[in-house]
Write a protein that holds these residues in place. Structure first.
Motif, PDB file in Angstrom:
ATOM      1  N   PRO A 162       0.775  -1.236   0.000  1.00  0.00           N
ATOM      2  CA  PRO A 162       0.000   0.000   0.000  1.00  0.00           C
ATOM      3  C   PRO A 162       0.812   1.296   0.000  1.00  0.00           C
ATOM      4  O   PRO A 162       0.587   2.153  -0.823  1.00  0.00           O
ATOM      5  CB  PRO A 162      -0.875  -0.112   1.248  1.00  0.00           C
ATOM      6  N   HIS A 163       1.753   1.441   0.901  1.00  0.00           N
ATOM      7  CA  HIS A 163       2.367   2.775   1.019  1.00  0.00           C
ATOM      8  C   HIS A 163       3.875   2.773   0.873  1.00  0.00           C
ATOM      9  O   HIS A 163       4.550   3.667   1.327  1.00  0.00           O
ATOM     10  CB  HIS A 163       1.988   3.407   2.354  1.00  0.00           C
ATOM     11  N   THR A 164       4.373   1.722   0.228  1.00  0.00           N
ATOM     12  CA  THR A 164       5.824   1.618   0.236  1.00  0.00           C
ATOM     13  C   THR A 164       6.463   2.052  -1.074  1.00  0.00           C
ATOM     14  O   THR A 164       7.605   1.748  -1.332  1.00  0.00           O
ATOM     15  CB  THR A 164       6.247   0.176   0.553  1.00  0.00           C
ATOM     16  N   ILE A 165       5.735   2.778  -1.885  1.00  0.00           N
ATOM     17  CA  ILE A 165       6.351   3.204  -3.138  1.00  0.00           C
ATOM     18  C   ILE A 165       6.440   4.720  -3.255  1.00  0.00           C
ATOM     19  O   ILE A 165       5.680   5.454  -2.642  1.00  0.00           O
ATOM     20  CB  ILE A 165       5.609   2.644  -4.375  1.00  0.00           C
ATOM     21  N   PHE A 166       7.396   5.102  -4.077  1.00  0.00           N
ATOM     22  CA  PHE A 166       7.634   6.523  -4.343  1.00  0.00           C
ATOM     23  C   PHE A 166       7.987   6.636  -5.824  1.00  0.00           C
ATOM     24  O   PHE A 166       8.858   5.926  -6.299  1.00  0.00           O
ATOM     25  CB  PHE A 166       8.779   7.009  -3.449  1.00  0.00           C
ATOM     26  N   VAL A 167       7.273   7.453  -6.549  1.00  0.00           N
ATOM     27  CA  VAL A 167       7.500   7.526  -8.000  1.00  0.00           C
ATOM     28  C   VAL A 167       8.259   8.796  -8.348  1.00  0.00           C
ATOM     29  O   VAL A 167       7.985   9.870  -7.821  1.00  0.00           O
ATOM     30  CB  VAL A 167       6.166   7.473  -8.782  1.00  0.00           C
ATOM     31  N   GLU A 168       9.200   8.630  -9.242  1.00  0.00           N
ATOM     32  CA  GLU A 168      10.063   9.747  -9.616  1.00  0.00           C
ATOM     33  C   GLU A 168      10.130   9.838 -11.138  1.00  0.00           C
ATOM     34  O   GLU A 168      10.404   8.845 -11.804  1.00  0.00           O
ATOM     35  CB  GLU A 168      11.441   9.402  -9.061  1.00  0.00           C
ATOM     36  N   VAL A 169       9.857  11.005 -11.672  1.00  0.00           N
ATOM     37  CA  VAL A 169      10.018  11.205 -13.120  1.00  0.00           C
ATOM     38  C   VAL A 169      11.439  11.714 -13.324  1.00  0.00           C
ATOM     39  O   VAL A 169      11.789  12.805 -12.872  1.00  0.00           O
ATOM     40  CB  VAL A 169       8.987  12.223 -13.657  1.00  0.00           C
ATOM     41  N   SER A 170      12.264  10.909 -13.976  1.00  0.00           N
ATOM     42  CA  SER A 170      13.666  11.318 -14.105  1.00  0.00           C
ATOM     43  C   SER A 170      13.897  12.133 -15.379  1.00  0.00           C
ATOM     44  O   SER A 170      14.771  12.991 -15.416  1.00  0.00           O
ATOM     45  CB  SER A 170      14.577  10.095 -14.085  1.00  0.00           C
ATOM     46  N   ASP A 171      13.126  11.856 -16.423  1.00  0.00           N
ATOM     47  CA  ASP A 171      13.268  12.611 -17.672  1.00  0.00           C
ATOM     48  C   ASP A 171      11.916  12.948 -18.256  1.00  0.00           C
ATOM     49  O   ASP A 171      11.001  12.126 -18.237  1.00  0.00           O
ATOM     50  CB  ASP A 171      14.024  11.787 -18.733  1.00  0.00           C
ATOM     51  N   LEU A 172      11.815  14.157 -18.773  1.00  0.00           N
ATOM     52  CA  LEU A 172      10.584  14.584 -19.444  1.00  0.00           C
ATOM     53  C   LEU A 172      11.037  15.474 -20.592  1.00  0.00           C
ATOM     54  O   LEU A 172      11.540  16.576 -20.375  1.00  0.00           O
ATOM     55  CB  LEU A 172       9.714  15.356 -18.459  1.00  0.00           C
ATOM     56  N   GLU A 173      10.884  14.958 -21.814  1.00  0.00           N
ATOM     57  CA  GLU A 173      11.377  15.726 -22.963  1.00  0.00           C
ATOM     58  C   GLU A 173      10.299  15.875 -24.015  1.00  0.00           C
ATOM     59  O   GLU A 173       9.456  14.998 -24.180  1.00  0.00           O
ATOM     60  CB  GLU A 173      12.594  15.018 -23.572  1.00  0.00           C
ATOM     61  N   TYR A 174      10.371  16.982 -24.719  1.00  0.00           N
ATOM     62  CA  TYR A 174       9.401  17.232 -25.782  1.00  0.00           C
ATOM     63  C   TYR A 174      10.154  17.466 -27.087  1.00  0.00           C
ATOM     64  O   TYR A 174      11.018  18.330 -27.169  1.00  0.00           O
ATOM     65  CB  TYR A 174       8.545  18.451 -25.429  1.00  0.00           C
ATOM     66  N   ASP A 175       9.821  16.686 -28.087  1.00  0.00           N
ATOM     67  CA  ASP A 175      10.439  16.825 -29.404  1.00  0.00           C
ATOM     68  C   ASP A 175       9.448  17.578 -30.288  1.00  0.00           C
ATOM     69  O   ASP A 175       8.422  17.035 -30.701  1.00  0.00           O
ATOM     70  CB  ASP A 175      10.738  15.423 -29.971  1.00  0.00           C
ATOM     71  N   GLU A 176       9.780  18.836 -30.545  1.00  0.00           N
ATOM     72  CA  GLU A 176       8.857  19.700 -31.269  1.00  0.00           C
ATOM     73  C   GLU A 176       8.628  19.237 -32.705  1.00  0.00           C
ATOM     74  O   GLU A 176       7.501  19.255 -33.206  1.00  0.00           O
ATOM     75  CB  GLU A 176       9.387  21.135 -31.247  1.00  0.00           C
TER      76      GLU A 176
END
Ligand SMILES: Nc1nc2c(ncn2[C@@H]2O[C@H](COP(=O)(O)OP(=O)(O)OP(=O)(O)O)[C@@H](O)[C@H]2O)c(=O)[nH]1
Ligand SMILES: [Mg+2]
Length: 297
Positions: A205-219
């Motif tokens: 239930p509460h043992t996770i943590f989510v991390e976005v390491s990369d977020l890129e936009y290719d125009e």
């Protein structure tokens, strides 16, 4: 024109986040049957010709000595004092006991105009409703008490009427088209957290943590590329998230993809989702700092 901040307060699983999503007509806050799903303050914004209401969804208040719960309590208390109005949500299915008393007295102490909503109308008996109404009438003599179903979008118009009635005159705080002030990385990580806990609720239930390491936009290609990590506390938990032959992570990825796509309509989306173990992240100051930094964004 009216303009107000509205703190949404109530016990874990009362339906606070569901309510904010229904009012804002957008998923701004994640929801789940597991109590204490909301970890950070989430702002959802509602605007119409009457003005603007900025809802602050808060973690459900639990009486507990655990550190994380203490932090959650602090968050709740500070939200109370900051707001113009308090929206107090009660789960009509649960008879008010000690924990409800504590919340009610905190709200009274804050001295802020309050609207009470007895939620889950769709599944309430008359008796259950009367129980909660009795509890509220004795404590909030001057506050409107409404019956709502956040899930079925019932009683929400009446609720908005009361909130606008109590809202002070003022200018819009956010652009009239915004529905949240959260940054993209945070919204994406919350969607992935929701899909993970809702798929694997019994196991972790509460043992996770989510991390976005990369977020890129290719125009040129109009493509959004995201890499995110589901962090677990122990190495052994990685297997639960990945599942047999990768079936769980596949489901989490598919469900997350669908919701994240709504944030980027018209763009191609690529989601690279991975799982890793981070030793004792609950005690890891860097991770805690990040959580509480996000909370105050
Ligand atoms: N039947 C019914 N279920 C509801 C209603 N509102 C919320 N729920 C359900 O109650 C559960 C908890 O809802 P949340 O919105 O996550 O509750 P919360 O108060 O934000 O909980 P925490 O963030 O954990 O404090 C979810 O399974 C919702 O689908 C409602 O009006 N009727
Ligand atoms: Mg919540």
């Amino acid at each position: 024109m009216k303009s107000a901040t509205v703190s949404v307060i109530g016990r874990p699983s009362a339906g606070k986040s569901t309510m904010v999503n229904t009012i804002c007509e957008m998923k701004v806050s994640i929801t789940s049957p597991i109590p204490q799903t909301t970890r950070n303050k989430i702002r959802g914004i509602y605007t119409d010709q009457r003005g603007q209401l900025v809802f602050i969804d808060t973690p459900g208040y639990h009486i507990s000595e655990k550190t994380i719960n203490k932090k959650m309590q602090e968050v709740t208390v500070s939200a109370l004092s900051e707001s113009d109005i308090i929206l107090y949500i009660l789960d009509g299915k649960r008879a008010p006991k000690k924990e409800e008393e504590v919340i009610a007295s905190l709200i009274k102490e804050a001295g802020v105009s309050t609207v009470c909503a007895i939620n889950k109308k769709d599944i309430l008996t008359k008796e259950e409703e009367e129980d909660v109404r009795f509890f509220l009438k004795n404590r909030f003599e001057k506050s409107p008490i409404l019956l709502t179903s956040a899930e079925k979008d019932d009683g929400i118009d009446e609720l908005l009427i009361e909130l606008f009635r109590l809202a002070p005159e003022g200018e819009l705080m956010y652009d009239e088209n915004s529905y949240t002030d959260q940054n993209l990385e945070f919204r994406i990580s919350e969607i992935i957290r929701e899909k993970t806990i809702n798929l694997l609720e019994d196991e972790l239930p509460h043992t996770i943590f989510v991390e976005v390491s990369d977020l890129e936009y290719d125009e040129d290609e109009n493509k959004v590329w995201i890499r995110a990590f589901i962090n677990t506390e122990r190495d052994g938990q990685k297997g639960i998230i990945v599942g047999k032959g990768g079936e769980n992570i596949k489901k989490i990825r598919q469900a997350s993809f669908k919701d994240i796509k709504k944030i980027f309509p018209g763009s191609k989306l690529e989601l690279d989702l991975r799982v890793k173990a981070v030793a004792k992240w609950r005690n890891n100051q860097a991770v805690l700092d990040k959580i509480f930094r996000d909370m105050n964004k």
